[in-house]
Write a protein that holds these residues in place. Sequence first.
Motif, PDB file in Angstrom:
ATOM      1  N   GLY A 269      12.075  58.274 -19.796  1.00 46.41           N
ATOM      2  CA  GLY A 269      12.002  57.020 -20.547  1.00 46.41           C
ATOM      3  C   GLY A 269      10.729  56.273 -20.273  1.00 46.41           C
ATOM      4  O   GLY A 269      10.530  55.150 -20.761  1.00 46.41           O
ATOM      5  N   GLU A 270       9.841  56.918 -19.496  1.00 54.47           N
ATOM      6  CA  GLU A 270       8.591  56.290 -19.108  1.00 54.47           C
ATOM      7  C   GLU A 270       7.459  57.295 -19.267  1.00 54.47           C
ATOM      8  O   GLU A 270       7.670  58.505 -19.281  1.00 54.47           O
ATOM      9  N   GLU A 271       6.259  56.753 -19.393  1.00 54.62           N
ATOM     10  CA  GLU A 271       5.096  57.614 -19.464  1.00 54.62           C
ATOM     11  C   GLU A 271       4.802  58.194 -18.080  1.00 54.62           C
ATOM     12  O   GLU A 271       5.154  57.615 -17.061  1.00 54.62           O
ATOM     13  N   LEU A 272       4.137  59.335 -18.099  1.00 56.37           N
ATOM     14  CA  LEU A 272       3.870  60.048 -16.852  1.00 56.37           C
ATOM     15  C   LEU A 272       2.399  60.367 -16.734  1.00 56.37           C
ATOM     16  O   LEU A 272       1.684  60.494 -17.742  1.00 56.37           O
ATOM     17  N   GLU A 273       1.950  60.498 -15.506  1.00 60.89           N
ATOM     18  CA  GLU A 273       0.614  60.987 -15.196  1.00 60.89           C
ATOM     19  C   GLU A 273       0.771  62.175 -14.254  1.00 60.89           C
ATOM     20  O   GLU A 273       1.440  62.075 -13.221  1.00 60.89           O
ATOM     21  N   VAL A 274       0.169  63.301 -14.643  1.00 59.74           N
ATOM     22  CA  VAL A 274       0.275  64.540 -13.873  1.00 59.74           C
ATOM     23  C   VAL A 274      -1.106  64.910 -13.364  1.00 59.74           C
ATOM     24  O   VAL A 274      -2.081  64.921 -14.142  1.00 59.74           O
ATOM     25  N   PHE A 275      -1.189  65.199 -12.071  1.00 60.08           N
ATOM     26  CA  PHE A 275      -2.444  65.573 -11.440  1.00 60.08           C
ATOM     27  C   PHE A 275      -2.283  66.981 -10.862  1.00 60.08           C
ATOM     28  O   PHE A 275      -1.423  67.225 -10.009  1.00 60.08           O
ATOM     29  N   TYR A 276      -3.117  67.899 -11.368  1.00 58.34           N
ATOM     30  CA  TYR A 276      -3.107  69.280 -10.896  1.00 58.34           C
ATOM     31  C   TYR A 276      -4.297  69.493  -9.965  1.00 58.34           C
ATOM     32  O   TYR A 276      -5.407  69.003 -10.216  1.00 58.34           O
ATOM     33  N   SER A 277      -4.072  70.277  -8.930  1.00 51.38           N
ATOM     34  CA  SER A 277      -5.153  70.648  -8.013  1.00 51.38           C
ATOM     35  C   SER A 277      -4.778  71.968  -7.352  1.00 51.38           C
ATOM     36  O   SER A 277      -3.617  72.406  -7.412  1.00 51.38           O
ATOM     37  N   ILE A 278      -5.766  72.607  -6.753  1.00 52.12           N
ATOM     38  CA  ILE A 278      -5.535  73.851  -6.015  1.00 52.12           C
ATOM     39  C   ILE A 278      -5.573  73.512  -4.535  1.00 52.12           C
ATOM     40  O   ILE A 278      -6.536  72.892  -4.050  1.00 52.12           O
ATOM     41  N   TYR A 279      -4.523  73.907  -3.825  1.00 49.55           N
ATOM     42  CA  TYR A 279      -4.310  73.474  -2.455  1.00 49.55           C
ATOM     43  C   TYR A 279      -4.246  74.701  -1.553  1.00 49.55           C
ATOM     44  O   TYR A 279      -3.577  75.696  -1.859  1.00 49.55           O
ATOM     45  N   ASP A 280      -4.986  74.642  -0.436  1.00 55.21           N
ATOM     46  CA  ASP A 280      -4.992  75.691   0.575  1.00 55.21           C
ATOM     47  C   ASP A 280      -4.032  75.276   1.680  1.00 55.21           C
ATOM     48  O   ASP A 280      -4.340  74.378   2.472  1.00 55.21           O
ATOM     49  N   SER A 281      -2.869  75.928   1.730  1.00 59.13           N
ATOM     50  CA  SER A 281      -1.871  75.534   2.729  1.00 59.13           C
ATOM     51  C   SER A 281      -2.241  75.996   4.130  1.00 59.13           C
ATOM     52  O   SER A 281      -1.712  75.463   5.103  1.00 59.13           O
ATOM     53  N   ARG A 282      -3.130  76.965   4.234  1.00 62.46           N
ATOM     54  CA  ARG A 282      -3.542  77.400   5.565  1.00 62.46           C
ATOM     55  C   ARG A 282      -4.402  76.330   6.226  1.00 62.46           C
ATOM     56  O   ARG A 282      -4.205  75.999   7.401  1.00 62.46           O
TER      57      ARG A 282
ATOM     58  N   TYR B 265       2.947  61.763   0.797  1.00 65.50           N
ATOM     59  CA  TYR B 265       1.597  62.309   0.940  1.00 65.50           C
ATOM     60  C   TYR B 265       1.614  63.792   1.298  1.00 65.50           C
ATOM     61  O   TYR B 265       0.621  64.499   1.115  1.00 65.50           O
ATOM     62  N   GLN B 266       2.738  64.297   1.807  1.00 62.64           N
ATOM     63  CA  GLN B 266       2.810  65.707   2.193  1.00 62.64           C
ATOM     64  C   GLN B 266       3.991  66.422   1.531  1.00 62.64           C
ATOM     65  O   GLN B 266       4.463  67.430   2.041  1.00 62.64           O
ATOM     66  N   ILE B 267       4.428  65.906   0.385  1.00 65.60           N
ATOM     67  CA  ILE B 267       5.560  66.553  -0.277  1.00 65.60           C
ATOM     68  C   ILE B 267       5.225  67.980  -0.711  1.00 65.60           C
ATOM     69  O   ILE B 267       6.051  68.892  -0.614  1.00 65.60           O
ATOM     70  N   HIS B 268       4.023  68.197  -1.187  1.00 64.34           N
ATOM     71  CA  HIS B 268       3.634  69.549  -1.613  1.00 64.34           C
ATOM     72  C   HIS B 268       3.661  70.525  -0.449  1.00 64.34           C
ATOM     73  O   HIS B 268       4.067  71.669  -0.578  1.00 64.34           O
ATOM     74  N   ASP B 269       3.243  70.038   0.721  1.00 59.54           N
ATOM     75  CA  ASP B 269       3.256  70.901   1.890  1.00 59.54           C
ATOM     76  C   ASP B 269       4.687  71.188   2.331  1.00 59.54           C
ATOM     77  O   ASP B 269       4.998  72.290   2.781  1.00 59.54           O
ATOM     78  N   SER B 270       5.551  70.200   2.185  1.00 59.62           N
ATOM     79  CA  SER B 270       6.961  70.406   2.538  1.00 59.62           C
ATOM     80  C   SER B 270       7.607  71.431   1.609  1.00 59.62           C
ATOM     81  O   SER B 270       8.409  72.266   2.044  1.00 59.62           O
ATOM     82  N   ILE B 271       7.259  71.359   0.323  1.00 56.73           N
ATOM     83  CA  ILE B 271       7.815  72.337  -0.626  1.00 56.73           C
ATOM     84  C   ILE B 271       7.308  73.738  -0.306  1.00 56.73           C
ATOM     85  O   ILE B 271       8.072  74.712  -0.333  1.00 56.73           O
ATOM     86  N   ILE B 272       6.030  73.823  -0.002  1.00 58.27           N
ATOM     87  CA  ILE B 272       5.447  75.140   0.311  1.00 58.27           C
ATOM     88  C   ILE B 272       6.088  75.728   1.551  1.00 58.27           C
ATOM     89  O   ILE B 272       6.420  76.910   1.607  1.00 58.27           O
TER      90      ILE B 272
END
Length: 1918
Positions: free
Chosen positions: A203-216, A322-329
């Motif tokens: 029901g709201e507009e969204l902003e999506v940010f894509y990037s390439i992340y090195d988990s190592r 700030y580290q949700i992507h790392d937690s998912i990985i």
Amino acid sequence: RWFPSLPLLANFRGMVQHGLPLEIGDTVQILEKCEGSCCCFCVGIFPSSYIHLKNAHVKNKGQFETVIPTEDSVITEITMTLRDWGSMWKQLYMRNEGDLFHRLWHVMNEILELRQQVLVGHLTHDRLSDIKQHITARLDWGNEQLGLDLVPRRDFGMVDPDEISITELYRLERHKREKDAPPQASMHHLFLQMKSMMSSNLGEELEVFYSIYDSREMRPISERFFVRLNKQGLPKSPEKTERQCTLFVDLGSSDLRKDVYVVAHIFRIGRMVAGEKKSVSNTQYKRPYGCAVISVADLLTADFKDDHLLKIYSCNAESEWYQIHDSIIRKVSSRYSHIGSNTGLNVSLQLLHGDMEQIRKDYMRLFTRNVSITKRLGFSDIIIPGEIRNDLYVTLERGEFEKGGKSVARNVEVTVYLLGGDGQLLKGLVCCGSGEPGVDEHRSFVLYHSNSPRWAEQIKLPIPLEMFHGTHLRFELRHCSTKEKGEKKLFGFSFVPLMQDDGRPLPDGTHELIVHKCEETADLQDPARYLKLPFSKASLQPGNNQTIKNSKESFWIQSSLCSTKLTQNGDMLDLLKWRVQPERIIDCLSKLKDIDGTEIVKFLHDTLDTLFGILDESPQRYGLKVFDCLVHVINLLQDSKFQLFKPVMDNYIENHFAGALSYRDLIRVLKWYVDRIIDAEHQEQIQQVLKASEYLFKYIVQSRRLYAAATGGQNEEEFRCSVHELFKSIHLFLSHESKGISPITHTQAVFLRSFPTVCCELLKIFSMREVANLARDTLSSLPALTHTDCPLQAVKLQCMAKTVESPLYVNPESRCVLLPVVLRLLHTHLQEQRELVLCANILTSMLTLNTPECGVSEEVNLVMESLSGVLLRTVLEVTNRPQPATTSLRLQYQDVTGEFVACLLTLLRQLKDKEYQQLLSRFPTKEELTSFLLQLFTVFRILIRPDMFPKDWTVMRLVANNVIITTILYLSDTLRNNFLNEKFDFKVWESYFYLCIIFINQPCLQLEMFPPSKRKKVLEKYGDMRVMIGCEIFSMWQHLGDYKLNLIPTLIGPFMEVTLVPQLDLRNVLIPIFHDMMDCEQRRSGNFKQVEAKLIDKLDGLMSEGKGDETYRELFNNILLKKIERETWRESGVSHIATVTRLMERLLDYRDCMKIGEVDGKTMGCTVNLLNFYKTELNKEEMYIRYIHKLYELHLKAQNYTEASYTLLLYDELLEWTERPLREFLTYPMQSEWQRKECLHLTIIHNFDRGKCWENCIILCRELANQYEAYYDYRNLSKMRMMEASFYDKIMNQQRLEPEFFRVGFYGKKFPFFLRNKEFVCRGNDYERLEAFQQRMLSEFPHAIAMQHANLPDQTIHQADAQYLQIYAVSPVPENQDVLQRDGVPNNIKSFYKVNHIWRFRYDRPFHKGTKDKENEFKSLWVERTTLTLAQSLPGISRWFEVEKRELVEMSPLENASEVIENKTLQLRTLIAQCQMRQMLNINPLTMCLNGVIDAAVNGGLARYQEAFFAKDYIANHPEDGEKITRLRELMFEQAHILEFGLAVHEKFVPQDMKPLHKKLVDQFHVMRSSLGIQFPAYVRVSPLHFANGSPRTCRTPVPNAISPEGGRIVARRSPLSYPAVNRYSSSSLSSQASNEVSNITGQSESSDEVFNMQPSPSTSSLSSNHSGSHNVNSSAPSSNRASPLPSDKHKHSRDNACLSPRDRLCSGIFPSPLDPTQRMIPFQIPVDSALPRCEPNLPTPETGNAAFCCQITAATLQPVMYSSMTRPFLVYLMKFVLGFSLQSMVPPLTPSPTDGLPMGSLASHSPARSGSYSSGISSLSRCSVSDTCGIDLPLPDPPLPPTVPADMPIRRGSKTPPPYSVYERNNPRRATPLPHSLSVPPSTDNPSLTGKPQLNRVQRINSEPRHRPTPRKVSQL
């Protein structure tokens, strides 16, 4: 006048006079033009409007001229290729290869469109090159897909192999192959397209940010890509593709791993808390929503763009965002949760490989629309010169704030501003991501109630260089209220300058900024007020008294600068500003080596200017330091990351370098280093200097040129001297020889690697010869002898290779100086077989310069003189090595081999006759010349091998063959001049002829297999090289003279192979050699058996490989017959040629059958024909055995297990029970003869078992058991006896089908040789009837015509060029009548002998002789009986055998009538017996048979026979038929009696619903009896006697009377009951009316006779119609199946079916003919037996009134009492006595044992089968009352014993000798057949052999049998 060639525009049929038919695409050459028509070079005219003018030039004018259009070579290739593709493209459609068909169609259209663009000629040069490259790529792809040849090209055009060297041709071919293999890309890019976001509660507009992340490394490696989505989850601006598509560029190979991810952070734009009421606040905030990840490694396997749906996860606690992507990985599931199953990001991802320029070409569709470029953070792995970047990346890390008087934590939002030096806002320079344009400010997302927020939000600031100075960033901090107003209140700010005071930009890293309190935005209007304040905690000086309102609050950012113009390194700045602080020059130069290479290459131009400026300032003071720094910078460019900056340095040297005096200092310092190499302890620095020698010399040369240009060439001599002095020092250290591997060796190697480029630089100021002398001296100074594993060897060759490829070697003046040095080095390494790869490269580069048009030079002669010997040995060595296992090493091996071969061919092509003579004259002795020739011939044989070059390198193969044939022609004179004198050199001549033969047979020269266009090209360019070499073979053979005898045995096979090549001229040339061989052999030994044997041995193998054809057979026969016409040995020659020709015929037939790939009768018959030919005519037992096993495999494949067993018996017969060792053969291991024969026996038994021929299994089991018993092998003996017993059980218990037999005639010339105009009898498959068999034969011979009559065809059919099949069914005539006639033998046993071991077959054809009586056709109905005798019995090694003999006999109408009645009687008896023994599931078959005979009176029946043959006129006119008439009368009486008894049995078993039918049958039976008009005698109603095991029989010994021992026995003559009913006659007296009644009552089909394999004849009845019962004429109806488990299933056909199969009718010829009058007995005889055994005591007696009386008719005990002597009163009395017992109840009949005829004392007499009683009652027919006391008290004499069969009586009578696989030959001693010598192992002479196993004499075994059995006893009888 010559006109150009003209391509045709339209088809022209040429229908006018002298018209030349043409098709589109044809090329014509105009000779004359007149008024609209042209005359072509061929013959004919055509309209000029049909052609288009096209310029061309002609090569080789004359008969073999070639027209080449003067157009772009690519256009020519397109035209030729598309024509070839056109025909093949249609074949793809025919082969149903739809995928390739459509792809090729699209490619062809694409090529045509590109061709049009090229022809237009409006393209730029670059665009034209791109299109040509695209065209050639498509052409190569199509050729590869269609299996066509690889086209060598240079500059997109096809090359002429005659215009370039073979080494260059090889390199072009290899380069094309390597080009096809995609190179490993070092740069990668990721294409991403945002499509939508799927969610149910958006029901709201969204902003999506894509990037390439090195988990190592836990850091992003790319910028962010920013996409805005509307409330529906779709991109906000779909028309702007750059806002939804991006390309992540510059990914390295190390980035494509599992721990590198594409990360998407999603933010919603809306209220502070999701779902809160709208009335709370209308302010929009940027709030975290979710995160999605996908691994880059998951995209590696996809070659195309693929859609992905990424799962979205939300953060459980915003403080961990700030580290949700790392937690998912890392799958820390406690920190995140899945938003919903219906929520996800729909994106398209694709990995692209290659540099950006290549990507733009290959994926033009991606760049036709706008695609945003998302760059890598920092520089890529390869820095591209000229790239300008000045990007500052700032990451908002975290903050620490106080509550500020609030009860809860703040909602902090950060606003970022970029301000210039004047304090003005810099607009559009703040980028949140690559998908959106820059903005003036950036607002961060808000974390709810957090005083310690962590954002990790990255922004990019692309600040121009000129704006960087004075620019600063300001971060305004605001609290976002959630109250109704929703205001954002400023509570502080931070700032940071982007440039430091010393001129350096903001350093990379994390910065803790000071938060300055500020509540009003107006206070920030003047930046000058706060810029004086400290901005970071690190900038605060200790003791600083500056007032900070709150030092506890902090704000952290992270910065990273990626700039090609700014540097953050202070040392680099100090060096570039050396003039500001001259005193620090030494320190700055020392620190240069510690500066990052990226910083140096960014300022490469400035750095080099600085270094040479310092050198010019003070050469003596700074010269060494500057030199070291220059070496460091030069070597820095050797790194792969900076290698692209070499052109930058080259450009600097050429255009910007200005150090005119620098060469002196550079030479001086370089010489100083070189002079200290030998004595230096550490070589690292010196090696670095020599590594940079290439660019050092570039600077030296350029400096000298600048100086010379400035001074007019002054000090030239001084410069030359200094250079020569430098090289003297170099030569000195190069000549130093070290023991083993030392640091100096590595230093020498370092210099040699760069030496060729040094020479190229020296060419700019020195002459070619001077530089060549320097290079020669330098290379010669190297130590000659070094350690084998010394790395200097390889480096030396690498230096030589680069030198040969340099301009120094290309120049002829300098090449003559360097060539001896190069050849000496190559000879050394080739001699020792070291560094072959480098040697091949050097030699290839050398010979690439020698093109054909250059002609033969002294250089080529020098190379041949130096390297010819070692080159041949090297090729032999390399080609004989095993190929490596790994792909890379195998390709390298192939490349080395191919390069050496190409070098050899190049050298040989340059030689002419004179040079060949010079080459061969260098060998001083004949032995050396012989060795050279043998090596050369061996190498040529290797070059001809198919695996020498890839399959599609046809151009290379043809060039190689052209060189080989040229060389062979040159060497032929040498052979004639040097090797026909004195001693004959067999090896040389054999090698020569073998080479020629292999040359002719190689696949690439078989022009018949080429497409027409390719064949035409080859013939135009090279001709048919096979014919050329064939003529040379014939010429050399004729020159041999008497030496031919030395080669005759050896070369017969090879010459046979070469004559089989399908080339007519070649065959005509070489076939006469066989006549020459025969003549030579005849003159030497008086015969040519050796030639014949060799020809026959080779012919089989060659023709089985597909060589030879019918044309060759005819040519071979005609040429040789013509050659031997005048020879004295003509007769033996004709015989030999005829034998070979017949073998060819059979082999060709066999090959044609095997080509089909189907196992059918034709294939097996052909194999049988061939193996018999090898056995009988050629006596080639080894080939005979091989074809036995081939036939065996065919039978197994077709599941013909019986035939497979008979086939394997042929090999078994060749073996004896001995211990002779046999070698390994076919699939048999090395073993003794006894073991192999045992193995064969077991295999044959197994297959006989599968084929249900258990009788044959028993014979083999007995023979094996005898062997086991002789060896006391009781274990195997026990198994064999149990196996034998199991076969007896199977015989009695399992059902076997009786096959049909068919006669097949093959007429016409189109049939194979072994079938042509011959007739065969074939054993049908199970359940196969005539129609099915006929369809199978027509499918095997699809072009055959089925003949519709049974008459023998005339010669017109025999000689017709067609195929005619004549098929009809035949009846078998069993040979073993003893088994079939013996009483007590069960039907299960008899059925085997009815259809096995059959030699003769019978076929009847009815016809009318004389005038046909319309009222009674039986008076003139004759039968033509044809008996076919086979060459071998069926079953055998084939399912069909040829008819050997045909006999024709005519049967009179009277004989035919007797046979019809007799056969019907036998059928009735069989059915009655089966019914009595309860073997029928229902009584319908008996019902139908009775109805068919009784109700036939409607159409005449027996009355017709009585009318025809009992009439007084017939008896008077045919007095000779008296006995036959009597015989017919007796048979009619017997049939009536059997009918009467059959009705009695029928009454017993008839169901209730069929009682009316039974009553009708009884009534009609009385009508039939009365209608005959004959008074029957008072017959004693006899029982059906004994029907044991389902078949009626008569016992040969008395059977106890069921009533009393004194009971009288009335025995009739040998009635037809005693004849075994093995055939069923098709004729039936069933009328159609009765048949319908039966059908209505029983519910069965009309033709219920089928239940017992009966089928009506075309005439419906042989008794009641105008046709005979014989049905063999035009038998086309399907025969009923016999022995079916369910008889009810067989009621299929109607009464109107045409005719029966032979098994469904009786044929009296199968059984003995009716007895002669002298042997015939009267119907009744009274045996006298006084000692009959009493019946069981519980049986009823005459006194009780219930008697079961049985009269047994026994043929063996009959006494000859004439019928006439029996008076009527006596018969009446006897009849009354017999019928006096009224049977009140039926008693089950006794089932006698087969041992009834044994003596009373035998064990069989106690069999329980003897219990029971006999029934003779006919209750429904009894109409009289007889006294109970009636009886007969006549004494009965003892019956005579049955005749015995002597043990030695032959089983089979007649003069026919069966083949070895017949069952009837086992008793005959067989000759000892020795095994072929090649199959046996020669006896050892060293050790005595073991004592053989005891042999059991076959005769003794046979005679030692306990009792005689009629079954065969020996395996050979099978």
